[in-house]
Motif scaffolding. Structure first.
Motif, mmCIF file in Angstrom:
data_model
loop_
_atom_site.group_PDB
_atom_site.id
_atom_site.type_symbol
_atom_site.label_atom_id
_atom_site.label_comp_id
_atom_site.label_asym_id
_atom_site.label_seq_id
_atom_site.Cartn_x
_atom_site.Cartn_y
_atom_site.Cartn_z
ATOM 1 N N GLU A 241 -12.299 -11.178 6.668
ATOM 2 C CA GLU A 241 -12.631 -9.988 5.700
ATOM 3 C C GLU A 241 -13.848 -10.316 4.871
ATOM 4 O O GLU A 241 -14.203 -11.680 4.643
ATOM 5 C CB GLU A 241 -11.549 -10.198 4.685
ATOM 6 C CG GLU A 241 -10.839 -8.786 4.453
ATOM 7 C CD GLU A 241 -10.921 -7.943 5.531
ATOM 8 O OE1 GLU A 241 -10.146 -7.797 6.322
ATOM 9 O OE2 GLU A 241 -11.766 -7.012 5.270
ATOM 10 N N VAL A 242 -14.688 -9.578 4.376
ATOM 11 C CA VAL A 242 -15.837 -9.707 3.738
ATOM 12 C C VAL A 242 -15.786 -8.566 2.607
ATOM 13 O O VAL A 242 -15.452 -7.438 2.600
ATOM 14 C CB VAL A 242 -16.913 -9.394 4.554
ATOM 15 C CG1 VAL A 242 -18.301 -9.391 3.586
ATOM 16 C CG2 VAL A 242 -17.250 -10.615 5.770
ATOM 17 N N SER A 243 -16.194 -8.930 1.349
ATOM 18 C CA SER A 243 -16.425 -8.214 0.226
ATOM 19 C C SER A 243 -17.409 -8.490 -0.705
ATOM 20 O O SER A 243 -17.780 -9.927 -0.779
ATOM 21 C CB SER A 243 -14.947 -8.109 -0.513
ATOM 22 O OG SER A 243 -14.839 -9.515 -1.125
ATOM 23 N N PHE B 15 -22.280 -9.804 7.974
ATOM 24 C CA PHE B 15 -21.039 -10.325 7.860
ATOM 25 C C PHE B 15 -19.874 -9.288 8.207
ATOM 26 O O PHE B 15 -19.901 -8.195 8.201
ATOM 27 C CB PHE B 15 -20.523 -10.825 6.375
ATOM 28 C CG PHE B 15 -21.515 -11.949 6.096
ATOM 29 C CD1 PHE B 15 -22.730 -11.851 5.633
ATOM 30 C CD2 PHE B 15 -20.824 -12.985 5.797
ATOM 31 C CE1 PHE B 15 -23.558 -12.827 4.998
ATOM 32 C CE2 PHE B 15 -21.616 -14.135 4.983
ATOM 33 C CZ PHE B 15 -23.032 -13.976 4.680
ATOM 34 N N GLY B 16 -18.890 -9.962 8.741
ATOM 35 C CA GLY B 16 -17.969 -8.893 9.282
ATOM 36 C C GLY B 16 -16.902 -9.758 9.778
ATOM 37 O O GLY B 16 -17.020 -10.875 10.081
ATOM 38 N N PRO B 17 -15.607 -9.049 10.178
ATOM 39 C CA PRO B 17 -14.570 -9.950 10.738
ATOM 40 C C PRO B 17 -15.184 -10.352 12.161
ATOM 41 O O PRO B 17 -15.773 -9.567 12.851
ATOM 42 C CB PRO B 17 -13.689 -8.881 11.025
ATOM 43 C CG PRO B 17 -13.893 -7.671 10.311
ATOM 44 C CD PRO B 17 -15.330 -7.752 9.759
ATOM 45 N N ASP C 42 0.233 -3.684 8.276
ATOM 46 C CA ASP C 42 -0.677 -4.637 8.227
ATOM 47 C C ASP C 42 -0.022 -6.040 7.903
ATOM 48 O O ASP C 42 0.748 -6.153 7.177
ATOM 49 C CB ASP C 42 -2.127 -4.415 7.435
ATOM 50 C CG ASP C 42 -3.312 -4.988 8.040
ATOM 51 O OD1 ASP C 42 -4.550 -4.777 7.377
ATOM 52 O OD2 ASP C 42 -3.220 -5.939 8.853
ATOM 53 N N VAL C 43 -0.648 -7.080 8.338
ATOM 54 C CA VAL C 43 -0.325 -8.314 7.806
ATOM 55 C C VAL C 43 -0.445 -8.854 6.540
ATOM 56 O O VAL C 43 -1.265 -8.504 5.741
ATOM 57 C CB VAL C 43 -0.936 -9.343 8.624
ATOM 58 C CG1 VAL C 43 -0.589 -10.793 8.161
ATOM 59 C CG2 VAL C 43 -0.951 -9.314 10.290
ATOM 60 N N ALA C 44 0.938 -9.092 5.790
ATOM 61 C CA ALA C 44 0.755 -9.244 4.428
ATOM 62 C C ALA C 44 0.844 -10.845 4.313
ATOM 63 O O ALA C 44 1.817 -11.655 4.901
ATOM 64 C CB ALA C 44 1.876 -8.666 3.848
ATOM 65 N N ARG C 45 0.308 -11.436 3.364
ATOM 66 C CA ARG C 45 0.328 -13.011 2.992
ATOM 67 C C ARG C 45 0.963 -13.258 1.840
ATOM 68 O O ARG C 45 0.751 -12.617 0.864
ATOM 69 C CB ARG C 45 -0.918 -13.302 3.099
ATOM 70 C CG ARG C 45 -1.993 -13.206 4.270
ATOM 71 C CD ARG C 45 -3.607 -13.566 4.061
ATOM 72 N NE ARG C 45 -4.060 -13.739 5.226
ATOM 73 C CZ ARG C 45 -4.115 -14.895 6.138
ATOM 74 N NH1 ARG C 45 -3.563 -15.920 5.432
ATOM 75 N NH2 ARG C 45 -4.699 -14.806 7.217
ATOM 76 N N SER D 204 0.738 -1.206 -0.045
ATOM 77 C CA SER D 204 -0.102 0.149 0.104
ATOM 78 C C SER D 204 0.879 1.103 -0.080
ATOM 79 O O SER D 204 1.871 1.568 0.486
ATOM 80 C CB SER D 204 -1.004 -0.125 1.203
ATOM 81 O OG SER D 204 -0.173 0.402 2.405
ATOM 82 N N ALA E 246 -9.389 -12.096 14.698
ATOM 83 C CA ALA E 246 -9.225 -10.916 14.098
ATOM 84 C C ALA E 246 -10.109 -9.670 14.523
ATOM 85 O O ALA E 246 -10.009 -8.602 13.894
ATOM 86 C CB ALA E 246 -9.622 -11.250 12.502
#
Lengths: 623, 401
Positions: A413-415, A493-495, A246-249, A235, A537
């Motif tokens: 995470e939700v999208s 929905f949500g974390p 933030d955590v990167a995967r 970012s 989370a």
């Protein structure tokens, strides 16, 4: 006649006082949820089970083979029956979305099904036995058209044979590699992102063109030598400030392992993000800065080296690889390496890491030394034949995955919409599968919103490697589950939400009894202590409402009942109340859902495990 | 609040007439009016009249009523006080003994008639009518995706607005624009909330608090927007903004904000800061010498009998109890501590420190000398229900982590 909302304080004066009859005839509106819209109440009110008189019992976890296949007609009819059973209930069904599970039809309450009961009833199954079988759908139009088909799919898919089969195929597809989740932790500026970026580059996951481009960009931006870190810090803000926020995967594969990497931020302020990353991990890579002065400041009380190690241990990580980074600035000196290794060794042992589960290796992230190619003898004679970092990662043992337990998929995470969601109306949930497995076509339950959903598509981190997995996600993977279903509302929905199996849903409450191990607290902990509860989370404010007992840290014996206060480094059993309900489970049932951390004022105060759950208390304190 | 008239007899009965000027005065009034008192004020009464033709018409009539108080309700968000009771004085429109609810209004005086004005109530009248203006602050605590806009006055901490936006985290192949878009949405909502709920005329200082860089980003966003929209009020008040570090965006972070040395001078005369400090002192005493820090009614009373109390911390919710014996008990405690040259700090329940004290049974004391703690077995805490578990607690043999 609908009664007006009566103010009724649910007296949670505890167990012996519970009258079983109290739960009967509770109008949904009696819950003291002032000014709460039905949709919110639907999402957050917890319903007590009449059979157990208000206690939450853990339904015995069913062996997957015990679930009898549900015949398609019975559930459908049963649902309709439930919809009309009893005058009180039918009136409530009329509310659009206002039907949480009404207490007057108790056992359909999805959270509190005692599966034994359900199985017995199913065995004796007559269509007229409306209270058996499936839980009442939360909305009237919940008799979804694909339900009949869906149920049988779940039933057949849920049978043990199919599960074992699918898992075998999946493991075969991975080759002889086991999957492991590795979290990268360490003090700020230890070089975590650079180390991982370089490792990915050396193992071929990132092309040279990309690195070259990053190198030019970061020189222009005034941050030379950050090109490897930019592989993970994508970012704008992270690149500009030069920190991971933030955590990167990412993923890499070694000879024997398929490693899911989670690169965490090192800053004190971003520890909540680090906690959510570490919860998903099986092992940790602790990166230490060997530069003189830097190691000392990182290892001091204010530094993150200690706190990260403590958090990792508190979150249940047992294996640690310590990479002593920036050895090039320390001129690859053996004394420096030994000094750091000894100091850390003492500390890690005191934190609780077993010495044979910790391994050390000197590396240089920027130069790429000792990452996957061993060190040359001229550069570092004393370590020339030692294992490289990749060798050490290869030796980590993955834990046993509980694929046969009921599904718990933790959403972080939700999208909505987009390619990942598999079409309109579907919601893509990204998270970790904690236990069980899910495949398209399965019917799941979303908690704490209490909604039934159907799985449309699944992508997982293991899927890319295992061609034969057939689009399913197993315990231990992270991935995306796209769900849809009658009236799925993305707002629910949500974390922190959990997709769980319908028959054994995940418990969900805001009041619990827990065992805490207090770390260094600046003030003694008394009743009324407020902190922030970190689980997976999410983080919610929490209050300690009662101190039940003080326990001896090592023997577990009771030291004092009802202590007035608790000091640092003590172990205690307390009762906690959260600001909103979360999906929790007792530690013995589910390790991931049963452990949490308490933080206050930017410092980790306690590590805890859930001992027992209490019914949700939604009463507001009086002024 | 302005004091219009005060008339207290030797036997401690009497009446006081006050004029509330701002919402905080309603909170003081709430702490004064108790069940059994009489409240006189102008109010609106719906009067039905029947004229000769038999048609019934009703209209609202403004009249002065004296009501014998039966219940009191305070709405925190709106700062309004509603007092319900039976009519106690002859009135042209309302029968004796008829029920009426008086909604106290700002800028209209009211009179409280009590049978017994105790020291605590008189102190509160003095405090409410104190002319010196205390600092009013507003604080915005935030973290990524969560923010609270709060107003801190001397006796109240009100959360005016809560903003929660789902901000996506980083993912592989991540579009950083999504994160930015969500943060922009979050800042936009905070900005709207700021303009709507913060009255820059009253507020002396606006505190922005967050972990990480969120506060700096928001500060820049705020003033960029202000310039774009030509929001003169905000631009003029730019010097009032202070940036402070906090550990989270939850309400609890307000406590840290109040303790921060950067704004200590702005807070110098705020009760909130004094209360926070007093509670912090209590906790540090509890840590260093537990036999000098007591909490719970019985313990504190026992300490008081030995004249041991140096500082008494007591929550005002105890004085709002409906039972007169309980109130008398606490008033007696307060009076006797004062007689023994101790300090008394009355905590407001609307501040975070007051809430914490409430959780801790509402009364605590720092003692002058160590005292042996009384036996816990017969203690029945006021606010905590007793543990019904009996001996059923079982402890696993291995340690927690």
């Amino acid at each position: 006649i609908m009664s007006r909302r009566r103010v009724k304080n649910i007296a949670l004066n505890d167990d012996e006082d519970y009258d079983v009859d109290e739960s009967f005839g509770h109008s949904f509106e009696d819950e003291p949820a002032f000014g709460v819209s039905p949709a919110t109440a639907n999402a957050y009110l917890f319903v007590r089970d009449k059979d157990t008189g208000g206690r939450i019992t853990q339904p015995p976890l069913p062996d997957v083979k015990e679930e009898p296949p549900q015949s398609a007609p019975a559930p459908q009819m049963a649902r309709l029956h439930v919809a009309t059973a009893g005058p009180a209930h039918s009136v409530k069904v009329g509310f659009a979305g206002a039907v949480a599970v009404s207490p007057s039809v108790p056992s359909p309450s999805p959270r509190l099904l005692s599966t034994k009961q359900q199985q017995q009833q199913q065995a004796a199954s007559s269509a007229s036995n409306s209270r058996s079988a499936s839980p009442a759908p939360p909305r009237k139009n919940g008799a979804d058209p694909d339900s009949a088909g869906g149920d049988s799919t779940e039933a057949s898919a849920a049978s043990a044979a199919a599960a074992a089969e699918a898992y075998k195929r999946y493991c075969a597809g991975l080759g002889d590699r086991a999957m492991i989740n590795l979290v990268i932790i360490g003090h700020v500026d230890a070089g975590k992102s650079t180390l991982i970026g370089h490792l990915l580059y050396l193992l071929g996951a990132v092309s040279q063109k990309v690195i070259h481009r990053y190198e030019q960009e970061c020189r222009k931006a005034g941050k030379p030598s950050f090109q490897f870190a930019w592989v993970l810090d994508e970012s704008e803000e992270e690149r500009q400030r030069g920190v991971t926020m933030d955590v990167a995967r990412s993923q890499l594969s070694t000879r024997h392992r398929l490693v899911n990497l989670l690169d965490c931020p090192g800053h004190k302020d971003f520890i909540p993000n680090m906690i959510s990353g570490a919860m998903a991990a099986d092992a940790a890579l602790l990166v230490i800065n060997a530069t003189r002065g830097e190691f000392e400041s990182g290892f001091d009380q204010g530094g993150q080296t200690r706190e990260h190690a403590l958090l990792a241990r508190g979150l249940g990580i047992g294996q640690l690889v310590v990479a002593i980074n920036k050895m090039d600035t320390a001129k690859w000196s053996e004394t420096r390496f030994a000094e750091i290794r000894d100091k850390l060794g003492v500390y890690l042992k005191s934190v609780g890491f077993k010495p044979d589960c910790v391994s050390y290796c000197p590396v240089s992230g920027l130069e790429g030394a000792n990452l996957n190619k061993p060190l040359s003898a001229e550069l570092c004679p004393w370590y020339a034949s030692g294992p490289t970092l990749v060798d050490l990662i290869d030796r980590l043992t993955p834990p046993a995955r509980s694929v046969d337990k009921p599904l718990r998929f933790y959403i972080s995470e939700v999208s909505t919409g987009g390619r990942g969601a598999g079409g309109s109306g579907a919601v893509a949930c990204f998270g970790n599968a904690l236990s069980g497995y899910a495949a398209p076509g399965h019917k799941l339950l979303l908690l704490p919103a209490n909604q039934r959903v159907a799985v449309k598509a699944v992508t997982s981190s293991g899927q890319d490697a295992s061609a034969a997995s057939g689009s399913a996600i197993f315990a231990g993977d992270s991935g995306t589950i796209s769900v849809s279903g009658g009236g799925v509302d993305p707002a629910h929905f949500g974390p922190g939400s959990v997709l769980s199996s319908v028959t054994t849903p995940c418990p969900c409450t805001n009041r619990l009894r827990a065992k805490l191990l207090l770390l260094n607290v600046s003030q003694p902990v008394t009743k009324g202590y407020q902190a922030i509860f970190h689980q997976q989370a999410v983080s919610v404010p929490v209050t300690i409402i009662r101190l039940l007992a003080q326990i001896n840290k090592s023997t577990g014996q009771l030291e004092r009942r009802h202590p007035r206060y608790i000091l640092s480094n003590c172990c205690a059993e307390v009762e906690l109340q959260l600001d909103r309900p979360l999906c929790l489970d007792v530690y013995t049932n589910s390790r991931e859902l049963g452990k949490f951390m308490l933080r206050d004022r930017g410092v980790t105060v306690a590590a805890g495990t859930v001992v027992a759950l209490r019914p949700t208390d939604s009463s507001q304190p009086d002024l | 609040m302005r004091l219009i008239h005060k008339d207290i007899n030797k036997d401690r009965s009497g009446q006081v007439t006050l004029l509330p000027e701002n919402p905080e005065d309603m909170w003081h009034a709430y702490n004064l009016v108790r069940v059994g008192d009489r409240l006189r004020s102008t109010t609106l009464r719906k009067v039905t009249t029947e004229n000769a033709a038999g048609t019934v018409s009703s209209q609202k009539q403004r009249t002065t009523l004296t009501v014998l108080v039966e219940s009191v309700y305070f709405d925190v968000q709106g700062c309004s006080l509603q007092v319900k009771g039976r009519n106690a004085e002859e009135n042209a429109y309302v029968k004796m003994g008829a029920y009426h609810t008086i909604d106290l209004e700002l800028q209209r005086k009211f009179t409280i008639v009590k049978d017994e004005w105790d020291s605590v109530s008189l102190d509160r009248v003095d405090e409410a009518t104190d002319i010196a203006r205390h600092a009013d602050l507003s604080a915005i605590v935030m973290q990524e995706g969560l923010g609270h806009i709060c107003l801190i006055t001397s006796s109240m901490t009100l959360v005016r607005c809560r903003v929660e936006v789902n901000v996506p985290k980083k993912r592989k192949g991540f579009q950083s624009s999504q994160l930015d878009k969500a943060m922009q949405r979050f800042y936009e909502q905070l900005y709207q909330g700021l303009n709507k709920h913060i009255n820059f005329g009253i507020v002396k200082c606006v505190i922005l608090a967050s972990p990480g860089f969120t506060k700096d980003d928001f500060y820049e966003y705020c003033f960029r927007q202000a310039i774009k929209e030509d929001n003169k009020v905000l631009i003029e008040n730019k010097p009032k903004f202070v940036l402070v570090h906090s550990s989270s965006g939850h309400r609890q972070a307000l406590k840290e904000v109040l303790e921060d040395p950067n704004i200590a001078n702005k807070l110098a005369d705020t009760r909130a800061a004094l209360e926070v400090k007093a509670l912090a002192d209590f906790y540090s005493m509890l840590k260093s010498d537990p036999s000098r820090a007591f909490y719970g009614v019985k313990h504190v009373e026992m300490a008081n009998e030995n004249h041991a109390i140096e500082v008494l911390l007591i929550s005002d919710s105890l004085f709002r109890s409906n039972k007169i014996e309980e109130r008398r008990r606490f008033v007696k405690l307060v009076d006797s501590v004062r007689e023994n040259a101790g300090q008394v700090r009355i905590f407001s329940s609307l501040h975070p420190s007051g809430e914490q004290l409430n959780q801790l049974t509402g009364v605590a004391a720092i003692l002058r000398f160590p005292m042996h703690e009384p036996d816990d077995s017969d203690i029945d805490d006021d606010y905590g229900p007793t543990d019904g578990d009996g001996n059923g607690l079982d402890y696993p043999t291995n340690a927690a982590s």
